[in-house]
Write an enzyme that holds these catalytic residues in place. Structure first.
Site, short mmCIF file in Angstrom:
data_model
loop_
_atom_site.label_atom_id
_atom_site.label_comp_id
_atom_site.label_asym_id
_atom_site.label_seq_id
_atom_site.Cartn_x
_atom_site.Cartn_y
_atom_site.Cartn_z
N ARG A 198 1.95 -0.79 1.98
CA ARG A 198 2.00 0.66 2.22
C ARG A 198 2.02 1.43 0.89
O ARG A 198 1.36 2.45 0.74
CB ARG A 198 3.25 1.00 3.03
CG ARG A 198 3.37 2.45 3.42
CD ARG A 198 4.35 2.57 4.59
NE ARG A 198 4.74 3.93 4.86
CZ ARG A 198 3.97 4.83 5.46
NH1 ARG A 198 2.74 4.52 5.81
NH2 ARG A 198 4.41 6.05 5.68
N HIS A 254 -0.77 4.20 -0.26
CA HIS A 254 -0.38 5.59 -0.54
C HIS A 254 -0.70 5.96 -1.98
O HIS A 254 -1.12 7.08 -2.25
CB HIS A 254 1.11 5.80 -0.26
CG HIS A 254 1.39 6.11 1.18
ND1 HIS A 254 2.19 7.13 1.59
CD2 HIS A 254 0.93 5.53 2.30
CE1 HIS A 254 2.23 7.17 2.91
NE2 HIS A 254 1.49 6.20 3.36
N ASN A 311 5.58 10.99 1.99
CA ASN A 311 5.88 9.68 1.40
C ASN A 311 6.35 8.73 2.49
O ASN A 311 6.31 7.52 2.33
CB ASN A 311 6.90 9.79 0.25
CG ASN A 311 8.32 10.08 0.72
OD1 ASN A 311 8.68 9.84 1.87
ND2 ASN A 311 9.13 10.61 -0.17
N HIS A 355 -1.21 -2.88 9.46
CA HIS A 355 -0.14 -2.62 10.42
C HIS A 355 0.19 -3.88 11.24
O HIS A 355 0.85 -3.80 12.27
CB HIS A 355 -0.51 -1.43 11.32
CG HIS A 355 -0.46 -0.11 10.60
ND1 HIS A 355 -0.90 1.07 11.16
CD2 HIS A 355 0.00 0.22 9.37
CE1 HIS A 355 -0.73 2.06 10.29
NE2 HIS A 355 -0.19 1.57 9.19
C1 HEM Z 1 -4.66 6.91 7.31
C2 HEM Z 1 -4.24 5.99 8.10
C3 HEM Z 1 -2.80 5.60 8.18
C4 HEM Z 1 -1.77 6.29 8.71
C5 HEM Z 1 -1.83 7.66 9.38
C6 HEM Z 1 -0.59 5.48 8.57
C7 HEM Z 1 0.67 5.85 9.00
C8 HEM Z 1 1.78 5.06 8.93
C9 HEM Z 1 3.10 5.44 9.40
C10 HEM Z 1 3.44 6.79 10.00
C11 HEM Z 1 3.92 4.38 9.20
C12 HEM Z 1 5.40 4.29 9.55
C13 HEM Z 1 6.26 4.54 8.34
C14 HEM Z 1 7.74 4.46 8.65
O1 HEM Z 1 8.15 4.68 9.77
O2 HEM Z 1 8.50 4.17 7.71
C15 HEM Z 1 3.13 3.33 8.60
C16 HEM Z 1 3.62 2.10 8.22
C17 HEM Z 1 2.90 1.20 7.49
N1 HEM Z 1 1.62 1.35 7.01
FE1 HEM Z 1 0.32 2.77 7.55
N2 HEM Z 1 -0.93 4.32 7.94
C18 HEM Z 1 -2.26 4.37 7.65
C19 HEM Z 1 -2.99 3.42 6.97
C20 HEM Z 1 -2.45 2.33 6.35
C21 HEM Z 1 -3.16 1.46 5.43
C22 HEM Z 1 -4.62 1.63 5.03
C23 HEM Z 1 -2.28 0.51 5.03
C24 HEM Z 1 -2.46 -0.62 4.05
C25 HEM Z 1 -3.59 -1.12 3.66
C26 HEM Z 1 -1.02 0.77 5.71
C27 HEM Z 1 0.11 -0.01 5.63
C28 HEM Z 1 1.28 0.23 6.31
C29 HEM Z 1 2.38 -0.72 6.37
C30 HEM Z 1 2.38 -2.11 5.78
C31 HEM Z 1 3.41 -0.10 7.09
C32 HEM Z 1 4.81 -0.65 7.35
C33 HEM Z 1 5.72 -0.16 6.25
C34 HEM Z 1 7.13 -0.74 6.25
O3 HEM Z 1 7.49 -1.53 7.12
O4 HEM Z 1 7.88 -0.36 5.33
N3 HEM Z 1 -1.16 1.89 6.48
N4 HEM Z 1 1.82 3.77 8.43
C1 LIG Z 2 10.72 11.27 0.47
O1 LIG Z 2 10.70 12.61 0.85
C2 LIG Z 2 11.87 13.06 1.44
C3 LIG Z 2 11.66 14.46 1.94
O2 LIG Z 2 11.16 15.31 0.97
C4 LIG Z 2 13.02 12.94 0.44
O3 LIG Z 2 14.24 13.37 1.02
C5 LIG Z 2 13.13 11.50 -0.02
O4 LIG Z 2 14.11 11.37 -1.02
C6 LIG Z 2 11.80 10.99 -0.54
N1 LIG Z 2 11.89 9.57 -0.85
C7 LIG Z 2 11.76 9.10 -2.08
C8 LIG Z 2 11.86 7.63 -2.22
O5 LIG Z 2 11.55 9.82 -3.03
#
Ligand code: HEM
Ligand SMILES: *[C@@H]1O[C@H](CO)[C@@H](O)[C@H](O)[C@H]1NC(C)=O
Ligand SMILES: *[C@@H]1O[C@H](CO)[C@@H](O)[C@H](O)[C@H]1NC(C)=O
Ligand SMILES: *[C@@H]1O[C@H](CO)[C@@H](O)[C@H](O)[C@H]1NC(C)=O
Ligand SMILES: *[C@@H]1O[C@H](CO)[C@@H](O)[C@H](O)[C@H]1NC(C)=O
Length: 316
Positions: free
Chosen positions: A56, A60, A88, A185
């Site tokens: 992720r 990003h 973020n 994902h």
């Molecule tokens: C534009 C399309 C994408 C959107 C809208 C999106 C959105 C999200 C969101 C909302 C989460 C949940 C974060 C949380 O609850 O902490 C997530 C998790 C994640 N995303 Fe995506 N994502 C996208 C594309 C990608 C891509 C291209 C990758 C990597 C190549 C990726 C890798 C991940 C991973 C590995 C997680 C799990 C993170 C964790 O467990 O800490 N995502 N994503």
């Molecule tokens: C991500 O953004 C939130 C909201 O602005 C903030 O409170 C948080 O500290 C940020 N996380 C990091 C790792 O900077």
């Protein structure tokens, strides 16, 4: 017309990727890649969730200003950096990058960029998690700019597929590659805030695109803890494999964008192909990750090699 496209492919495209090369540090820091590998392996041994964190983070970073480690910069008193924003969305793993950087600085000061460390660490952790082993060209430089507002361009979990496709296309990523990258994902979690809008407890009716048993499970999870988190791949949650695609074909996608990949006409064929052919997914994932890692890189004399990944170098 033909001539123009030949010129484009043979001259302009290679130039855009100039100076990234396999083994860029072979002579300047021979141990760079093995140091990364060692620190990543150590973390992975005690925390399997680091795979999701790095995937992720890499995405990003690359999709905001290019793969330039702008995401790693900490905010200062009067200025908020890229990581300090709603978008973020709980990116984590910054401490692992610090650990790698510290070990590398001890061996080869001011030589290896933070942006290369993210790319190499992600590669290593994907291989450790059952995913493909692939080579990452290096030579990225670290960016000199990090602004919180820049991260607002990232799409959200409810963005429609055509909008996602456009967003990825603008970075040179095809629809098939986008479907491949979203296969990331297959590991990690999403917090309730990113999917609760789909749940029957909120909408008052079942979502026909979600398996009712999954809906019931998620309703329960988010009721007991509004900041709870669900595995994005409900079957093999820590393995980089094609199970994510099988899950969304069974209406077990957690976030709306994930589920929509299986439903939208422009992406559903890729989803079925990856679901039925694990080897095809693994190969595609390797090449899509290499491509992701080339988006908007700084090379040559651009940017800098940060000493501390969280702060720009001091200028005198
Ligand atoms: C534009 C399309 C994408 C959107 C809208 C999106 C959105 C999200 C969101 C909302 C989460 C949940 C974060 C949380 O609850 O902490 C997530 C998790 C994640 N995303 Fe995506 N994502 C996208 C594309 C990608 C891509 C291209 C990758 C990597 C190549 C990726 C890798 C991940 C991973 C590995 C997680 C799990 C993170 C964790 O467990 O800490 N995502 N994503
Ligand atoms: C991500 O953004 C939130 C909201 O602005 C903030 O409170 C948080 O500290 C940020 N996380 C990091 C790792 O900077
Ligand atoms: C923040 O403060 C530093 C040091 O005082 C200054 O150089 C910089 O331009 C300031 N940035 C903003 C966005 O005000
Ligand atoms: C602070 O602001 C300037 C623009 O005034 C920007 O270029 C810089 O990267 C910003 N970020 C941080 C964390 O200093
Ligand atoms: C879940 O994963 C196992 C392998 O660990 C596999 O045999 C099974 O078919 C998977 N089930 C689904 C529904 O994807």
């Amino acid at each position: 017309m033909k001539k123009i496209s030949i010129i484009f492919f043979f001259f302009i495209l290679p130039l855009a990727f100039a100076d990234l090369q396999l083994g860029f540090y072979a002579s300047s820091c021979r141990k760079a890649e093995s140091i990364v590998q060692k620190v990543v392996q150590k973390r992975f041994n005690r925390d399997k969730s680091i795979t999701a964190a790095l995937l992720r983070m890499h995405f990003h970073d690359c999709f905001v200003r290019g793969c330039d480690a702008s995401l790693l910069i900490d905010s200062t008193k009067n200025n908020t950096s890229e990581k300090q924003t709603g978008a973020n969305a709980s990116v984590r793993g910054y401490d692992l990058i610090d650990d790698v950087k510290e070990a590398i600085e001890a061996a080869c000061p001011s030589t290896v960029s933070c942006s290369d460390i993210i790319a190499l660490a992600t590669r290593d952790v994907v291989a450790l998690s059952g995913g493909p082993k692939y080579n990452v060209p290096t030579g990225r430089r670290d960016g000199l700019v990090s602004n919180s507002v820049d991260a607002n361009i990232l799409p959200g979990p409810g963005s429609p597929i055509p909008q996602l496709t456009q967003f990825f296309a603008a970075k040179g990523i095809t629809t098939e590659e986008m479907v491949t990258l979203l296969g990331a994902h297959t590991v990690g979690v999403a917090h309730c805030g990113f999917f609760s809008g789909r749940l029957s407890s909120v909408t008052g009716r079942p979502d026909p695109t979600m398996d009712p048993a999954l809906d019931a499970k998620l309703v329960k999870l988010c009721k007991s803890n509004s900041n709870g988190a669900a595995f994005l791949d409900q079957n093999t949650s820590f393995v980089v494999d094609n199970a994510f695609y099988k899950q969304i074909l069974l209406k077990k996608g957690i976030m709306q964008i994930d589920q929509q990949l299986a439903l939208d006409k422009s992406t559903s064929t890729f989803v079925s192909n990856f679901a039925s052919n694990g080897d095809k997914f693994v190969k595609s994932f390797a090449s899509a990750m290499i491509k992701l890692g080339k988006v908007g890189v700084l090379v040559g004399k651009e940017g800098e090699i940060r000493k501390n990944c969280r702060a720009f170098n001091k200028r005198n």
